[in-house]
Design a protein around this motif. Structure first.
Motif, PDB file in Angstrom:
ATOM      1  N   LEU A 242      17.941  -7.040  19.874  1.00 19.14           N
ATOM      2  CA  LEU A 242      17.376  -5.673  21.131  1.00 19.14           C
ATOM      3  C   LEU A 242      16.060  -5.755  20.994  1.00 19.14           C
TER       4      LEU A 242
ATOM      5  N   ALA B 293      14.264  -9.273  21.867  1.00 17.77           N
ATOM      6  CA  ALA B 293      14.675  -9.557  22.850  1.00 17.77           C
ATOM      7  C   ALA B 293      15.138 -10.715  23.794  1.00 17.77           C
TER       8      ALA B 293
ATOM      9  N   TYR C 129      17.629 -11.199  24.714  1.00 14.83           N
ATOM     10  CA  TYR C 129      19.190 -10.519  25.165  1.00 14.83           C
ATOM     11  C   TYR C 129      20.530 -11.701  26.091  1.00 14.83           C
TER      12      TYR C 129
ATOM     13  N   LEU D   3      21.624 -10.832  22.246  1.00 13.59           N
ATOM     14  CA  LEU D   3      22.495  -9.874  21.966  1.00 13.59           C
ATOM     15  C   LEU D   3      23.591  -9.079  22.917  1.00 13.59           C
ATOM     16  N   SER D   4      23.804 -10.125  23.783  1.00 16.14           N
ATOM     17  CA  SER D   4      24.789 -10.009  24.628  1.00 16.14           C
ATOM     18  C   SER D   4      26.367 -10.364  24.177  1.00 16.14           C
TER      19      SER D   4
END
Lengths: 175, 773
Positions: free
Chosen positions: B180, B183, B185, B188-189
């Protein structure tokens, strides 16, 4: 004999031969009697009337024998030693005579009877034949029937009987 | 803390496979102990039941063990431990004990303790543990770090999973915060997705696991609470499936065992219930002869006899029998025990318990493994039975010896014995009635009174006996009457005979006199007959000469007949001659008649000849008449000669008959002569006979006198006989044949009071007899 003779001789006496027949006395003129004989067997004639007993030889001639009992419809009786045959000399018409015998129970006597004492025979009418009766005579309380020998048998009977008997002439010759 | 002393060092080793079971209430008081427990503990059931469970505690056992146990089970959890117990005698035994609460509908109502035999290893470990605890080298429960780890180790599965999830999720959260921050993502996802996915899977697994464990627990709880149901899924392939299957198998096994147990329990209950209600009094003891079962009948029985038994055995209490030992019944229990120990099959004992007679049928109860686990005894109170037996025996003996007054007392009888007693009394009444009737009638007969009859109604052989006696009396009546009539008749007859004999005697004397006269007459007769014989001989001679004369007469008659014959012949000849004369006379008459005829024919010339012929005819007629008269005379003469001849012939015949008759007369006269001679001989015989008759008549006279005397004696005897017979009182004939109904009433009243009196006198009599027994 004739009635004229009787009328002329009214006090005359006639002799009768009496005989017995069924205890009754009968009489016949003695001059009609030829002979008296004892009973003897007779020759029987077939097909003859009952009162004709037969025929008898009398010394060569044949004479018929008549039973008066039968002839007079009296009761019959047997013949005995006393039975007799009276041989009579019967006058026929034409003045002819012939001989025949009558049978009597017995002969009784010879009676002298005055003609005046002869009673006439009773008349019984025409239906009864009394021609053979000459008359009645009373003798000793007995009544004697006097017979007329010539009329003893009627003519037809005589005709019958004549055929079996000899002629009177023969008889005369014999006498 | 309870200290059970003393103790010994003797160990009682539990047999492998033995299970000791006890139940207590919530306070630890024993409510049930099985036989194995009672057996090993050495206490009686009565001692155990109602006592606190620590009655078996051994002093060596640590109180902490019990504290721990109580703590555990009060929480509702099962407890296990190896425990040392003490017997009543002070010995010890080791058990592997399991205790747990006794749940009913989820509520604890007490505790159950089940003990198995422990292995020696377990015992050693336990001894070591307890020794260590006593010496403080060890504790029963871990403390400090050990306890912490134990706590961690034993936290619930859910918490463990949650903890594991958190521990696993933490790095991911960190990693995601890094992505996170950077960034990034994409990563992260990806990480978030995997984390969430993993979290969900863990959550799912933990949830499922938790559910399954909870399910398993609830199933097992159900099992422990005896509630069986199908588990949710037996087909799982994982370990839970195995778990469910194992639990289910166990539950089936337990259910099956429980079913068996219930079945056995129901069977036992039925048997117990049956035994409880049977009429027989049943006691069941265990191997130590402690009474473990008393049925209702037995309770009733013993409570009935309690007061009597107490006199002998003061400790006897009917309501305390259950749990007590059978020794309470016996003064000498050792002997009974020895007897029972040797018993292999059922046996009968008779026990006299303070006047009460019991028949006890005892049978040992053998368990399946052959050990003796108790006895079952059936008690029969034979007191009444015995009493009635004795009473009946007494009654029968009385009857046997002719005492028919005895009866069975009915006051203390019930049921069958009462009906039996009534029947036996009825039987005795009947027999007594029969004998009283027969006795009365025979007594009357002995007194000569034949008017009585048995009128009571009987049946069967009694009725036959009665009928026969009545008939016998009737017959005797008839006989007596007939004998009486006969006696009277004999009496009259003998008197008549006596008078008759007197008459006879007189007559015989007369007869004797007559006989003498007869003898004289016979003498005269004999002489007359002799003269008759002489006369007949003379007559015979006369007859003979007469016969000769008659024969001569016959000859004369014969010559007379010849002469008459000649006269007859001459007469016939004369008659013939006369006939000839008669014939000649007839012929002469005829000739004379013919001559008359010829003369008549000749007329006057023949007149003279006619007269001659008439004369000749007259002569001939006279000859004929004379011949006829001669013939008549001759015929008369012939007739007379004929009749004369007939007379002479008759005379000749008469003379011949006269000769015959004379000859017959001669024969008859000679017969008469012979007969006269025979008569003469006969008369002399008759004379002899008369003389004999005279003698006999004399004897007869003597006999007649004797007979007269005897008949007088007979008359007296018959009078006596009549007198004897008159002793018998005889009913008139009409009542002999028909028993009048109105007669029966008086007779019954005669019989009945006597019997009533006998019955009333019965009790005292009876009690005397009992004392003899």
């Amino acid at each position: 004999m004739t009635t004229d003779h009787i009328a002329v001789n009214s006090k005359q006496i006639e002799q009768f031969l009496t005989f017995e027949l069924a205890n009754e006395v009968y009489g016949v003129e003695i001059l009609k009697v030829q002979e008296i004989r004892g009973w003897e067997a007779v020759r029987v004639i077939p097909n003859a009337p009952s009162f004709i007993k037969g025929v008898l030889n009398l010394r060569g001639s044949v004479i018929p024998i008549v039973d008066l009992r039968e002839r007079f419809s009296l009761e019959h009786c047997d013949y005995t030693q006393k039975t007799v045959v009276i041989v009579l000399c019967v006058k026929r018409h034409r003045a002819e005579t012939f001989v025949m015998g009558i049978v009597a129970d017995a002969v009784s006597d010879v009676l002298d009877i005055k003609l005046s004492e002869i009673k006439k025979a009773p008349n019984f009418g025409s239906q009864l034949d009394t021609r053979y009766m000459r008359g009645m005579h009373v003798y000793k309380k007995n009544m004697i029937m006097l017979l007329d020998v010539d009329k003893l048998l009627n003519p037809d009977e005589l005709d019958d009987i004549e055929t079996i008997s000899d002629s009177v002439s023969d008889y005369d010759e014999l006498l | 803390m309870k200290m059970n002393m003393p103790v010994t060092n003797n160990e009682v080793v539990m047999k492998a496979g033995t299970i000791l079971v006890t139940r207590t209430d919530l306070k630890g008081v024993i409510t049930f102990a099985n036989d194995a427990f009672i057996d090993i503990s050495g206490y009686s059931r009565a001692e155990l039941i109602g006592s606190p469970h620590n009655i078996v505690r051994h002093p060596d056992m640590l109180s902490v063990v019990y504290e721990e146990m109580w703590n555990t089970i009060k929480k509702g959890n099962p407890w296990h431990g190896v425990v040392k117990n003490r017997t009543k005698a002070g010995d010890f035994y080791w058990v592997s004990a399991n205790a747990m609460p006794h749940l009913e509908n989820g509520v604890s109502i007490g505790y159950i303790s089940v003990r198995h035999a422990p292995s020696r290893m377990d015992i050693k470990e336990a001894e070591q543990l307890y020794h260590n605890v006593v010496t403080h080298q060890a504790k029963l429960h871990s403390t400090g770090v050990t306890a912490f780890f134990k706590k961690i180790k034993e936290i619930s599965l859910g918490k463990k999973l949650a903890l594991a999830s958190v521990l696993l999720a933490a790095p991911n959260v960190f990693l995601m915060s890094e992505f996170l921050n950077s960034a990034d993502y994409g990563w992260l996802s990806i990480v978030a997705a995997f984390t969430v996915l993993g979290g969900l899977i863990v959550l799912k697994v933990s949830n499922e696991t938790h559910q399954l464990v909870t399910l398993s627990i609830s199933e097992l709880q159900k099992l422990s609470a005896n509630k069986f149901s199908a588990p949710p899924n037996l087909r799982r392939d994982d370990q839970f499936g195995d778990l469910f299957r194992t639990i289910y198998g166990t539950s089936i096994k337990v259910g099956s065992d429980l079913g068996h147990l219930n079945q056995d329990a129901a069977d036992a209950l039925r048997i117990i219930s049956g035994l409880e209600n049977v009429q027989s009094s049943v006691l069941i003891t265990n191997a130590d002869l402690d009474i473990i079962f008393v049925n209702q009948s037995a309770k009733t029985l013993f409570s009935k006899v309690e007061s009597d038994v107490k006199k002998l055995l003061p400790n006897f209490r009917a309501d305390k029998l259950l749990g007590s030992n059978i020794d309470v019944f016996h003064k000498n229990p050792e002997y009974q025990r020895q007897l029972l120990d040797n018993l292999v099959d059922s046996a009968n004992y008779n026990l006299d318990l303070a006047g009460h007679l019991f028949q006890i049928i005892v049978k040992p109860v053998i368990s399946a493994d052959g050990s003796r686990i108790g006895y079952i005894a059936e008690w029969l109170d034979r007191t009444q039975e015995n009493k009635i037996e004795r009473e009946i025996e007494h009654l029968v003996n009385s009857i046997r010896f002719g005492d028919l007054s005895a009866r069975i007392h009915l006051g203390d009888k019930e049921g069958f014995t009462k009906s039996l007693s009534i029947n036996i009394n009825g039987l005795t009444d009947m027999i007594e009635s029969v004998f009283v009737d027969i006795n009365a009638i025979i007594q009357k007969m002995a007194d000569g009174d034949l008017t009585g009859n048995i009128l009571t109604d009987y049946q069967g052989i009694y009725a036959q006996c009665k009928d026969n006696i009545n008939e016998a009396i009737t017959k005797i009546n008839q006989f007596i009457q007939q004998i009486r009539e006969s006696a009277n008749f004999v009496n009259n007859a003998s008197q008549e005979i006596a008078s008759g004999n007197n008459n006879l005697s007189h007559r015989v004397e007369q007869q004797a006199a007559s006989l003498e006269e007869t003898a004289a007459s016979m003498q005269e007769l004999a002489s007359i007959v002799k003269s008759n014989a002489a006369n007949t001989q003379h007559a015979s001679q006369v007859v003979q000469s007469t016969a000769k004369l008659a024969e001569k007469g016959g000859d004369v008659v014969k010559s007379a007949i010849a002469a008459m014959q000649e006269i007859n012949e001459s007469s016939s000849r004369i008659a013939e001659i006369i006939g000839v004369i008669d014939d000649i006379a007839f012929q002469t008459n005829l000739l004379a008649l013919n001559a008359s005829v010829e003369a008549a024919r000749a007329g006057e010339q023949g007149r003279g000849f006619s007269v001659v012929a008439t004369e000749v005819r007259n002569l001939a007629q006279r000859s004929a008449i004379a011949a006829a008269q001669s013939n008549e005379l001759i015929q008369t003469s012939v007739q007379k000669v004929r009749s004369g001849t007939a007379f002479v012939n008759e005379t000749g015949a008469a003379l011949i008959e006269i000769v015959d008759s004379i000859i017959k007369v001669g024969e008859i006269v000679s017969h008469i002569t012979n007969s006269s001679n025979e008569q003469s001989a006969g008369i002399s015989q008759v004379n002899q006979a008369v003389t004999q008759m005279d003698d006999i008549t004399q004897q007869n006279a003597a006999l007649a006198e004797e007979a007269a005397a005897n008949s007088m004696a007979m008359s007296e005897q018959s009078a006596k006989m009549t007198q004897f017979i008159s002793v018998f009182k005889v009913s008139d004939k009409s009542s002999l044949w028909v028993a009048r109904p109105d007669d029966s009433a008086p007779l019954k009243t005669v019989v009945k009071p006597k019997r009533a009196a006998l019955v009333q006198s019965y009790p005292t009599h009876n009690s005397d007899d009992w004392e003899e027994f």
